[in-house]
Design a protein around this motif. Sequence first.
Motif, PDB file in Angstrom:
ATOM      1  N   ILE A 244       0.842  -1.195   0.000  1.00 59.06           N
ATOM      2  CA  ILE A 244       0.000   0.000   0.000  1.00 59.06           C
ATOM      3  C   ILE A 244       0.877   1.245   0.000  1.00 59.06           C
ATOM      4  O   ILE A 244       1.835   1.349   0.773  1.00 59.06           O
ATOM      5  CB  ILE A 244      -0.921  -0.017   1.233  1.00 59.06           C
ATOM      6  CG1 ILE A 244      -1.844  -1.238   1.176  1.00 59.06           C
ATOM      7  CG2 ILE A 244      -1.729   1.273   1.338  1.00 59.06           C
ATOM      8  CD1 ILE A 244      -2.549  -1.525   2.481  1.00 59.06           C
ATOM      9  N   PRO A 245       0.579   2.244  -0.857  1.00 59.13           N
ATOM     10  CA  PRO A 245       1.451   3.428  -0.960  1.00 59.13           C
ATOM     11  C   PRO A 245       1.337   4.395   0.217  1.00 59.13           C
ATOM     12  O   PRO A 245       0.257   4.621   0.766  1.00 59.13           O
ATOM     13  CB  PRO A 245       0.965   4.122  -2.241  1.00 59.13           C
ATOM     14  CG  PRO A 245       0.117   3.127  -2.953  1.00 59.13           C
ATOM     15  CD  PRO A 245      -0.452   2.232  -1.898  1.00 59.13           C
ATOM     16  N   LYS A 246       2.499   4.933   0.591  1.00 59.28           N
ATOM     17  CA  LYS A 246       2.635   6.115   1.441  1.00 59.28           C
ATOM     18  C   LYS A 246       3.720   6.973   0.771  1.00 59.28           C
ATOM     19  O   LYS A 246       4.538   6.442   0.027  1.00 59.28           O
ATOM     20  CB  LYS A 246       3.116   5.735   2.848  1.00 59.28           C
ATOM     21  CG  LYS A 246       2.054   5.132   3.770  1.00 59.28           C
ATOM     22  CD  LYS A 246       2.689   4.681   5.079  1.00 59.28           C
ATOM     23  CE  LYS A 246       1.667   4.412   6.159  1.00 59.28           C
ATOM     24  NZ  LYS A 246       1.254   5.622   6.863  1.00 59.28           N
ATOM     25  N   VAL A 260       0.225  12.654  -7.149  1.00 60.80           N
ATOM     26  CA  VAL A 260       0.540  11.258  -7.461  1.00 60.80           C
ATOM     27  C   VAL A 260       0.019  10.341  -6.356  1.00 60.80           C
ATOM     28  O   VAL A 260      -0.537   9.270  -6.625  1.00 60.80           O
ATOM     29  CB  VAL A 260       2.065  11.058  -7.635  1.00 60.80           C
ATOM     30  CG1 VAL A 260       2.381   9.595  -7.943  1.00 60.80           C
ATOM     31  CG2 VAL A 260       2.598  11.945  -8.739  1.00 60.80           C
ATOM     32  N   GLY A 261       0.191  10.773  -5.102  1.00 59.02           N
ATOM     33  CA  GLY A 261      -0.301   9.985  -3.989  1.00 59.02           C
ATOM     34  C   GLY A 261      -1.796   9.748  -4.073  1.00 59.02           C
ATOM     35  O   GLY A 261      -2.285   8.625  -3.882  1.00 59.02           O
ATOM     36  N   VAL A 262      -2.539  10.796  -4.393  1.00 58.98           N
ATOM     37  CA  VAL A 262      -3.995  10.673  -4.516  1.00 58.98           C
ATOM     38  C   VAL A 262      -4.345   9.754  -5.688  1.00 58.98           C
ATOM     39  O   VAL A 262      -5.252   8.911  -5.597  1.00 58.98           O
ATOM     40  CB  VAL A 262      -4.641  12.061  -4.689  1.00 58.98           C
ATOM     41  CG1 VAL A 262      -6.121  11.934  -5.058  1.00 58.98           C
ATOM     42  CG2 VAL A 262      -4.481  12.881  -3.414  1.00 58.98           C
ATOM     43  N   GLU A 263      -3.609   9.888  -6.793  1.00 52.66           N
ATOM     44  CA  GLU A 263      -3.867   9.045  -7.971  1.00 52.66           C
ATOM     45  C   GLU A 263      -3.721   7.559  -7.639  1.00 52.66           C
ATOM     46  O   GLU A 263      -4.488   6.727  -8.136  1.00 52.66           O
ATOM     47  CB  GLU A 263      -2.889   9.428  -9.093  1.00 52.66           C
ATOM     48  CG  GLU A 263      -3.057   8.602 -10.359  1.00 52.66           C
ATOM     49  CD  GLU A 263      -2.030   8.966 -11.430  1.00 52.66           C
ATOM     50  OE1 GLU A 263      -1.802   8.127 -12.329  1.00 52.66           O
ATOM     51  OE2 GLU A 263      -1.454  10.073 -11.365  1.00 52.66           O
ATOM     52  N   TYR A 264      -2.747   7.237  -6.784  1.00 49.15           N
ATOM     53  CA  TYR A 264      -2.500   5.843  -6.412  1.00 49.15           C
ATOM     54  C   TYR A 264      -3.227   5.446  -5.124  1.00 49.15           C
ATOM     55  O   TYR A 264      -2.960   4.381  -4.576  1.00 49.15           O
ATOM     56  CB  TYR A 264      -0.997   5.593  -6.279  1.00 49.15           C
ATOM     57  CG  TYR A 264      -0.305   5.440  -7.618  1.00 49.15           C
ATOM     58  CD1 TYR A 264      -0.131   4.193  -8.198  1.00 49.15           C
ATOM     59  CD2 TYR A 264       0.156   6.561  -8.301  1.00 49.15           C
ATOM     60  CE1 TYR A 264       0.487   4.059  -9.435  1.00 49.15           C
ATOM     61  CE2 TYR A 264       0.773   6.441  -9.536  1.00 49.15           C
ATOM     62  CZ  TYR A 264       0.938   5.193 -10.107  1.00 49.15           C
ATOM     63  OH  TYR A 264       1.554   5.066 -11.329  1.00 49.15           O
ATOM     64  N   ASP A 265      -4.125   6.309  -4.672  1.00 47.14           N
ATOM     65  CA  ASP A 265      -4.912   6.029  -3.469  1.00 47.14           C
ATOM     66  C   ASP A 265      -3.998   5.729  -2.282  1.00 47.14           C
ATOM     67  O   ASP A 265      -4.207   4.765  -1.533  1.00 47.14           O
ATOM     68  CB  ASP A 265      -5.869   4.858  -3.714  1.00 47.14           C
ATOM     69  CG  ASP A 265      -6.982   4.779  -2.668  1.00 47.14           C
ATOM     70  OD1 ASP A 265      -7.278   5.810  -2.029  1.00 47.14           O
ATOM     71  OD2 ASP A 265      -7.535   3.677  -2.480  1.00 47.14           O
ATOM     72  N   ALA A 266      -2.966   6.554  -2.115  1.00 50.20           N
ATOM     73  CA  ALA A 266      -2.022   6.378  -1.004  1.00 50.20           C
ATOM     74  C   ALA A 266      -2.764   6.458   0.325  1.00 50.20           C
ATOM     75  O   ALA A 266      -3.690   7.259   0.489  1.00 50.20           O
ATOM     76  CB  ALA A 266      -0.935   7.447  -1.059  1.00 50.20           C
ATOM     77  N   LEU A 267      -2.350   5.634   1.262  1.00 52.38           N
ATOM     78  CA  LEU A 267      -2.954   5.669   2.589  1.00 52.38           C
ATOM     79  C   LEU A 267      -2.663   7.005   3.260  1.00 52.38           C
ATOM     80  O   LEU A 267      -3.517   7.569   3.945  1.00 52.38           O
ATOM     81  CB  LEU A 267      -2.413   4.516   3.439  1.00 52.38           C
ATOM     82  CG  LEU A 267      -2.988   4.368   4.841  1.00 52.38           C
ATOM     83  CD1 LEU A 267      -4.499   4.194   4.819  1.00 52.38           C
ATOM     84  CD2 LEU A 267      -2.331   3.198   5.563  1.00 52.38           C
ATOM     85  N   SER A 286     -10.471  12.682  -1.578  1.00 51.49           N
ATOM     86  CA  SER A 286      -9.632  11.480  -1.625  1.00 51.49           C
ATOM     87  C   SER A 286      -9.757  10.695  -0.328  1.00 51.49           C
ATOM     88  O   SER A 286     -10.339  11.161   0.646  1.00 51.49           O
ATOM     89  CB  SER A 286      -8.168  11.866  -1.855  1.00 51.49           C
ATOM     90  OG  SER A 286      -7.585  12.347  -0.649  1.00 51.49           O
ATOM     91  N   ARG A 287      -9.167   9.493  -0.316  1.00 52.13           N
ATOM     92  CA  ARG A 287      -9.112   8.681   0.895  1.00 52.13           C
ATOM     93  C   ARG A 287      -7.733   8.766   1.541  1.00 52.13           C
ATOM     94  O   ARG A 287      -7.415   7.991   2.442  1.00 52.13           O
ATOM     95  CB  ARG A 287      -9.437   7.218   0.565  1.00 52.13           C
ATOM     96  CG  ARG A 287     -10.844   7.030   0.000  1.00 52.13           C
ATOM     97  CD  ARG A 287     -11.238   5.574  -0.063  1.00 52.13           C
ATOM     98  NE  ARG A 287     -10.321   4.792  -0.906  1.00 52.13           N
ATOM     99  CZ  ARG A 287     -10.397   3.471  -1.055  1.00 52.13           C
ATOM    100  NH1 ARG A 287     -11.343   2.788  -0.423  1.00 52.13           N
ATOM    101  NH2 ARG A 287      -9.546   2.831  -1.840  1.00 52.13           N
ATOM    102  N   THR A 288      -6.915   9.695   1.082  1.00 56.48           N
ATOM    103  CA  THR A 288      -5.532   9.822   1.547  1.00 56.48           C
ATOM    104  C   THR A 288      -5.445  10.741   2.766  1.00 56.48           C
ATOM    105  O   THR A 288      -5.988  11.847   2.752  1.00 56.48           O
ATOM    106  CB  THR A 288      -4.645  10.377   0.409  1.00 56.48           C
ATOM    107  OG1 THR A 288      -4.675   9.454  -0.690  1.00 56.48           O
ATOM    108  CG2 THR A 288      -3.216  10.568   0.866  1.00 56.48           C
ATOM    109  N   MET A 289      -4.772  10.267   3.814  1.00 55.48           N
ATOM    110  CA  MET A 289      -4.647  11.031   5.052  1.00 55.48           C
ATOM    111  C   MET A 289      -3.404  11.926   5.023  1.00 55.48           C
ATOM    112  O   MET A 289      -2.279  11.435   4.890  1.00 55.48           O
ATOM    113  CB  MET A 289      -4.537  10.084   6.246  1.00 55.48           C
ATOM    114  CG  MET A 289      -4.317  10.775   7.589  1.00 55.48           C
ATOM    115  SD  MET A 289      -5.691  11.839   8.124  1.00 55.48           S
ATOM    116  CE  MET A 289      -6.961  10.612   8.461  1.00 55.48           C
ATOM    117  N   PRO A 290      -3.550  13.245   5.163  1.00 54.47           N
ATOM    118  CA  PRO A 290      -2.382  14.112   5.344  1.00 54.47           C
ATOM    119  C   PRO A 290      -1.786  13.887   6.742  1.00 54.47           C
ATOM    120  O   PRO A 290      -2.533  13.793   7.722  1.00 54.47           O
ATOM    121  CB  PRO A 290      -2.960  15.523   5.228  1.00 54.47           C
ATOM    122  CG  PRO A 290      -4.359  15.358   4.700  1.00 54.47           C
ATOM    123  CD  PRO A 290      -4.804  14.006   5.115  1.00 54.47           C
TER     124      PRO A 290
END
Length: 411
Positions: A244-246, A260-267, A286-290
């Motif tokens: 899973i990407p971070k 890019v992080g959002v595109e790859y659905d980074a955690l 997005s589902r990405t947490m800052p």
Amino acid sequence: MKLLFKNIKQLLQIRDNATISLKGSEMKELPKLDDAWLLVEDGKISDFGKMEEIPAFEEVETVDASGKILLPGWIDSHTHLVYAGNREQEFVDRINGLTYEEIANKGGGILNSAKKLQETSEEELYVQSARRMEEVMKMGTTAIEIKSGYGLTTDAELKMLRVIKRLKENYPIAIKATFLGAHAVPKEYKENKDAYLDLLVDEMMPKIAEEQLAEYVDIFCEKGYFTVEDTHKILAAGKKHNLIPKIHVNQFNSIGGIQVGVEYDALSVDHLEVMNPEDIEALKGSRTMPVALPSCSLFLSIPYTPARDIIDAGLPLALATDYNPGSTPSGNMNLVVSLACMKMKMNPEEAINAATVNAAYAMGLSETHGSVTKGKQANFILTEKIPSYGFLPYSFGANHIDSVYINGKKI
């Protein structure tokens, strides 16, 4: 054995199972119960309520929490806790005027740590790391993410990840491992970065996947390190191996890594000291947490993550330490929560939410950690007798933890 906390002055962070993360104005709310009790069974939260309505319990061990606050243990979703030696000389160099980038350019920084780690045996690396693990647990950390990235060779990266695996086996704390081979370009690949990226993708990742040594993949997307194109390559390869990407991103420059992080659905996307309106807009929906790392800003004297811009835009935010030898030689989440209030203009409720509920999300632990919820792990900080939870970030120079419980057991 059942464990009963009685006469709790204040029980913090009471949530239902539907609460996965908190964003925007939701972060200002911190549900609590005054004069409370809480029951632990089999390492999990069994029940809780007001003292005036406490049932009769038999065969329980009782903890009198009079005057004390009980809250979920801290969750540290971004660390480099496994490393060799230290870099105190670089600390002195910076005091004497050198920048972080200048130190890195003359062979210091990450490459310095990589050299030390390559020369350190796996056993010695474990001993050093276990000492740090015990240190952070005593300071209230009850779940932790640990990255590789100080190896920069196949053998050394695998050595780091095996040490993390051994820590998982020997400590009750929840641990997640992240493969960060793309932390810096080794000297021998300085003129051929693409060959190093190929090594990460074609050799390291398959071995890591085969031994199941990591849950996440990470990359330092930053000028002088790895580009947006490099980030695409690493995250795409990681996905093929179920990593899973971070991302380390926007520490010194905004170069498109968040997108890019959002595109790859980074955690999660972590650091974020430099943010522009486009970066904030990219995170919406997005589902990405800052994730902010304020003790890194303190140590390097760089800007702090603009928490108010992020939260006021309706986004979530988590907090973590970035514990590492070069830019944050501290795993103290209590200090992180204080810095968030003092330097990032977060109120205590927002900071505690960022270090518990949202931090659990950034580690993929929402179902088991981060709140006082029936069925979740009984991981708590029991404070000393303090006037309020706002006293924790206010009194930043002292440790106000009476005791720490992981899986219902006092550590």
